[in-house]
Design a protein around this motif. Sequence first.
Motif, PDB file in Angstrom:
ATOM      1  N   VAL A 158       0.854  -1.193   0.000  1.00 43.00           N
ATOM      2  CA  VAL A 158       0.000   0.000   0.000  1.00 43.00           C
ATOM      3  C   VAL A 158       0.886   1.237   0.000  1.00 43.00           C
ATOM      4  O   VAL A 158       1.590   1.516   0.970  1.00 43.00           O
ATOM      5  CB  VAL A 158      -0.937   0.014   1.227  1.00 43.00           C
ATOM      6  CG1 VAL A 158      -1.853   1.238   1.166  1.00 43.00           C
ATOM      7  CG2 VAL A 158      -1.752  -1.265   1.302  1.00 43.00           C
ATOM      8  N   LYS A 159       0.843   1.978  -1.109  1.00 43.42           N
ATOM      9  CA  LYS A 159       1.614   3.225  -1.212  1.00 43.42           C
ATOM     10  C   LYS A 159       0.776   4.377  -0.667  1.00 43.42           C
ATOM     11  O   LYS A 159      -0.387   4.539  -1.037  1.00 43.42           O
ATOM     12  CB  LYS A 159       2.000   3.495  -2.666  1.00 43.42           C
ATOM     13  CG  LYS A 159       2.889   4.716  -2.852  1.00 43.42           C
ATOM     14  CD  LYS A 159       3.091   5.053  -4.319  1.00 43.42           C
ATOM     15  CE  LYS A 159       3.866   3.994  -5.050  1.00 43.42           C
ATOM     16  NZ  LYS A 159       4.215   4.412  -6.432  1.00 43.42           N
ATOM     17  N   VAL A 160       1.368   5.176   0.209  1.00 43.02           N
ATOM     18  CA  VAL A 160       0.625   6.234   0.903  1.00 43.02           C
ATOM     19  C   VAL A 160       1.300   7.581   0.655  1.00 43.02           C
ATOM     20  O   VAL A 160       2.516   7.708   0.793  1.00 43.02           O
ATOM     21  CB  VAL A 160       0.566   5.959   2.420  1.00 43.02           C
ATOM     22  CG1 VAL A 160      -0.223   7.061   3.125  1.00 43.02           C
ATOM     23  CG2 VAL A 160      -0.071   4.602   2.690  1.00 43.02           C
ATOM     24  N   ASP A 161       0.511   8.576   0.290  1.00 42.39           N
ATOM     25  CA  ASP A 161       1.035   9.915   0.015  1.00 42.39           C
ATOM     26  C   ASP A 161       0.902  10.785   1.266  1.00 42.39           C
ATOM     27  O   ASP A 161       0.103  11.715   1.321  1.00 42.39           O
ATOM     28  CB  ASP A 161       0.291  10.539  -1.165  1.00 42.39           C
ATOM     29  CG  ASP A 161       0.966  11.811  -1.659  1.00 42.39           C
ATOM     30  OD1 ASP A 161       2.159  11.998  -1.345  1.00 42.39           O
ATOM     31  OD2 ASP A 161       0.317  12.610  -2.353  1.00 42.39           O
ATOM     32  N   LEU A 162       1.686  10.452   2.285  1.00 47.16           N
ATOM     33  CA  LEU A 162       1.705  11.198   3.538  1.00 47.16           C
ATOM     34  C   LEU A 162       3.152  11.509   3.927  1.00 47.16           C
ATOM     35  O   LEU A 162       4.058  10.744   3.585  1.00 47.16           O
ATOM     36  CB  LEU A 162       1.066  10.385   4.673  1.00 47.16           C
ATOM     37  CG  LEU A 162      -0.453  10.329   4.763  1.00 47.16           C
ATOM     38  CD1 LEU A 162      -0.875   9.360   5.869  1.00 47.16           C
ATOM     39  CD2 LEU A 162      -1.048  11.711   5.041  1.00 47.16           C
ATOM     40  N   PRO A 163       3.387  12.612   4.636  1.00 48.02           N
ATOM     41  CA  PRO A 163       4.722  12.865   5.170  1.00 48.02           C
ATOM     42  C   PRO A 163       5.121  11.762   6.149  1.00 48.02           C
ATOM     43  O   PRO A 163       4.261  11.008   6.631  1.00 48.02           O
ATOM     44  CB  PRO A 163       4.567  14.213   5.883  1.00 48.02           C
ATOM     45  CG  PRO A 163       3.330  14.820   5.331  1.00 48.02           C
ATOM     46  CD  PRO A 163       2.437  13.684   4.972  1.00 48.02           C
ATOM     47  N   PRO A 164       6.416  11.648   6.466  1.00 48.70           N
ATOM     48  CA  PRO A 164       6.882  10.543   7.317  1.00 48.70           C
ATOM     49  C   PRO A 164       6.141  10.392   8.640  1.00 48.70           C
ATOM     50  O   PRO A 164       5.754   9.267   8.997  1.00 48.70           O
ATOM     51  CB  PRO A 164       8.362  10.887   7.537  1.00 48.70           C
ATOM     52  CG  PRO A 164       8.746  11.614   6.287  1.00 48.70           C
ATOM     53  CD  PRO A 164       7.552  12.439   5.926  1.00 48.70           C
ATOM     54  N   LEU A 165       5.916  11.474   9.358  1.00 52.73           N
ATOM     55  CA  LEU A 165       5.235  11.352  10.644  1.00 52.73           C
ATOM     56  C   LEU A 165       3.770  10.983  10.456  1.00 52.73           C
ATOM     57  O   LEU A 165       3.211  10.205  11.242  1.00 52.73           O
ATOM     58  CB  LEU A 165       5.360  12.657  11.444  1.00 52.73           C
ATOM     59  CG  LEU A 165       4.903  12.592  12.909  1.00 52.73           C
ATOM     60  CD1 LEU A 165       5.692  11.540  13.675  1.00 52.73           C
ATOM     61  CD2 LEU A 165       5.032  13.948  13.584  1.00 52.73           C
ATOM     62  N   GLY A 166       3.143  11.509   9.424  1.00 54.47           N
ATOM     63  CA  GLY A 166       1.757  11.132   9.122  1.00 54.47           C
ATOM     64  C   GLY A 166       1.649   9.657   8.782  1.00 54.47           C
ATOM     65  O   GLY A 166       0.702   8.981   9.192  1.00 54.47           O
TER      66      GLY A 166
END
Length: 221
Positions: A77-85
């Motif tokens: 699952v590829k997620v477009d969130l910053p590292p902490l998110g």
Amino acid sequence: MTSADLVLPPTDQQTPTAALLQAPEAQVLELAIGDMHLLLEQHGYVIALYPSGIRPEHERRLHSIRSVLESDRIALVKVDLPPLGLAVLVRQLRQLSVCDFSPGVVASAARLLSHYIYAGALLNSVARLDRVPVSLKSHATSWVPGSQFAVLAGPEAQLMKVGPTVEPPTGPDFGTHLLVAKGNLQSDWVQETLAPAWKVQAIHDATVPSDSPRWWGTGKL
């Protein structure tokens, strides 16, 4: 997951930890395949979340492992969130994993829950920020000494210069907790201005993930 500083501690004794999938230069393919096979034997299925900004060779490694094992019990699952998110999302799925949900439901929840994570940063410059649309005016302003910018990457991109007369970015309309990773930028704006404006129920501290400076384009965040 690719680095230890992206694994948040569990919120209770029932929440399991996350397994770290190493980068290609840190582990040969044979060992990576063996580790994944062991995870499948222990847990029955694997949901691997990774950031959209991952290096191509690392993403190819994940797909290679799944192809070699010929398993439909591995979800990438590829997620477009910053590292902490991303770390917050992984912890939420860890919490769901102990409930009576099927693996498919848990994997599908990643897409849904990512829309409820308000992930942003306070930056001293947006000159090298390429993950969020930046206007020419903001680029010019970022060269002024002492400038600070509030940036939201999701669920909807927002960028504004921080000032005494400027309202904080639009936040969630539901009760939430705020996880703050203090970096090299000396400011209490997040705790003293943003948190009250968003009516957060609690503030928690975290370590700045090692990938954050690259993601946000500056180490002063």
